[in-house]
Write an enzyme that holds these catalytic residues in place. Structure first.
Site, PDB file in Angstrom:
ATOM      1  N   PHE A 142       0.866  -1.189   0.000  1.00  0.00           N
ATOM      2  CA  PHE A 142       0.000   0.000   0.000  1.00  0.00           C
ATOM      3  C   PHE A 142       0.896   1.230   0.000  1.00  0.00           C
ATOM      4  CE2 PHE A 142      -2.273   3.485   2.017  1.00  0.00           C
ATOM      5  CZ  PHE A 142      -3.467   3.476   1.317  1.00  0.00           C
ATOM      6  N   ASP A 227       9.518   2.691   1.492  1.00  0.00           N
ATOM      7  CA  ASP A 227       8.330   3.417   1.925  1.00  0.00           C
ATOM      8  C   ASP A 227       8.172   3.173   3.424  1.00  0.00           C
ATOM      9  OD1 ASP A 227       5.766   4.117   2.721  1.00  0.00           O
ATOM     10  OD2 ASP A 227       4.777   3.310   0.943  1.00  0.00           O
ATOM     11  N   LYS A 256       2.976  10.175   8.472  1.00  0.00           N
ATOM     12  CA  LYS A 256       2.285   9.724   9.684  1.00  0.00           C
ATOM     13  C   LYS A 256       2.933  10.265  10.957  1.00  0.00           C
ATOM     14  CE  LYS A 256       0.042   5.749   7.544  1.00  0.00           C
ATOM     15  NZ  LYS A 256      -1.329   6.282   7.539  1.00  0.00           N
TER      16      LYS A 256
END
Length: 402
Positions: A142, A227, A256
């Protein structure tokens, strides 16, 4: 109390009639938070083990972020990305020093950071590899919800969404070095990888795979992109997840936890790949002083309070508690690093468990019908973990042992 309930119903009516539908949200309205807890408009208290999807690293409404916002807002909020600003320079120095990657570009979201990484990889392919543009990613990965990142993501259910998809992404099985080797062609400019697939169910790459992948990318002249949108900034028990493997990427993406809840992201790269020209990359809010001040405050707090080590300690404690009840409830696959953890239920009842826990005052996430994911703030205590386990077990007594 009746007035409070009526006002909540009014708010929900307004929300359901004006906010674009993109998710099945519970019919509650969150109002304020502190530490590991949030409260809704009716005063109900929830213990938060989602953490804004690994975002609220310091807990809810930490003073250090509030102070940074107030102080910076009194000086300079935005001066346009056409100029340097002091917090931008200071934050860039901090992140490059911590990561060992010499250059940084700031954004607002994880998808934006990943888009930046793909653009840089394709720039590298254009300048250094005869126009190579393909990026290899993993099944079940993702990388975000922009059109390009949905094409990069390895979710089979996304393959027919918003077609035609952006071309140039090749998917291979996770943790399979031979699949990567076979997929590399003269068109390949990069491999993009999550070291732990968070949305994919908290699945971790093996040490041998990462080391072999680093060697393969070096051998083929292909960029290695990590990532770390979800795993970076202390979440896994180290400042960056790549530190667990002793392998440094060419390009690193962060978001985040980097802003503790404030929209902030970063793409870092080695000096050798400092290839963008004016006009290639940018954005109105890139490096804006307010976000930079928050990032400095959050990462400074992570360092000062040794929160990566705290995440490792508390993650181990949480895994121990889960294993103590594993046999009783038929749980399996307890896994993860630090405070990015998951386990599997004996039946695909994740959605039911999440809903029942919400009713009981606990926020957890089901990343798939059979998988529960836990991502509490890095400041979580033993007592809060014990409280979470008490609620979870009480709910599972009714749902699983019933």
């Amino acid at each position: 109390m009746e007035n409070v309930k009526e006002r909540t119903e009014e708010l929900l009516h307004e929300a359901n009639s004006s906010i674009l539908f993109v998710a099945n949200r519970p019919q509650i309205v969150m109002e304020h938070g502190e530490g590991m807890y949030v409260w809704d408009t009716e005063g109900k208290k929830y213990l938060d083990f989602i953490g804004g999807w690994a975002v609220t690293a310091l807990g809810h409404s930490p003073k250090v972020i509030a102070d940074a916002l107030v102080q910076q807002a009194g000086k300079l909020i935005n001066v346009s990305p056409a100029f340097y600003n002091k917090p931008m320079i200071e934050f860039a120095q901090l992140l490059t020093g911590l990561s060992g990657l010499e250059r940084v570009f700031f954004g607002s979201t994880g998808a934006e950071a990943n888009e930046s990484a793909i653009k840089l990889a394709r720039k590298y392919g254009s300048v250094c590899k005869g126009g190579a543009y393909e990026v290899i990613t993993a099944n079940r990965s993702f990388h975000g919800r922009t059109l390009a990142m949905m094409a990069a993501t390895g979710k089979p259910q996304w393959e027919q969404k918003f077609t035609p998809q952006m071309p140039g992404f090749v998917k291979v099985p996770f943790n399979d070095i031979e699949a990567v080797r076979s997929a590399i062609t003269p068109k390949t400019c990069a491999v993009m990888l999550e070291l732990i697939q968070g949305e994919g169910g908290v699945h971790e790459v093996s040490l041998d795979y990462v080391k072999e992948l680093r060697s393969l990318c070096d051998e083929q002249g292909v960029l290695l992109i990590f990532d770390e949108i979800q795993t970076g900034l202390g979440r896994t028990g180290r400042m960056f997840a790549f530190e667990h493997y002793g392998v440094t990427p060419d390009v690193l993406t962060l978001a985040k936890g980097i802003g503790g809840g404030f929209p902030l992201s970063a793409m870092l790269a080695k000096e050798a790949f400092n290839l963008f020209e004016p006009g290639d990359q940018g954005g109105t809010y890139t490096g804006q002083p307010l976000g930079m001040a928050v990032g400095l405050a959050v990462v400074g707090e992570l360092i000062e309070r040794k929160l990566p080590a705290q995440a490792a300690k508390q993650g181990a404690y949480l895994q121990t508690k889960l294993r103590e009840v594993q046999a009783k409830y038929g749980l399996s696959g307890i896994r993860g690093k630090g405070l990015l953890l998951a386990f599997d239920l004996p039946e695909p009842r994740g959605e039911e468990l999440v809903a029942a826990c919400l009713e009981a005052g606990l926020l957890i996430n089901s990343s798939s019908p059979q998988t529960i994911r836990l991502m509490p703030a890095l400041v979580v205590t033993d007592e809060e973990i014990d409280r979470m386990m008490s609620i979870l077990c009480a709910v599972m007594d009714q749902l699983i042992l019933k």
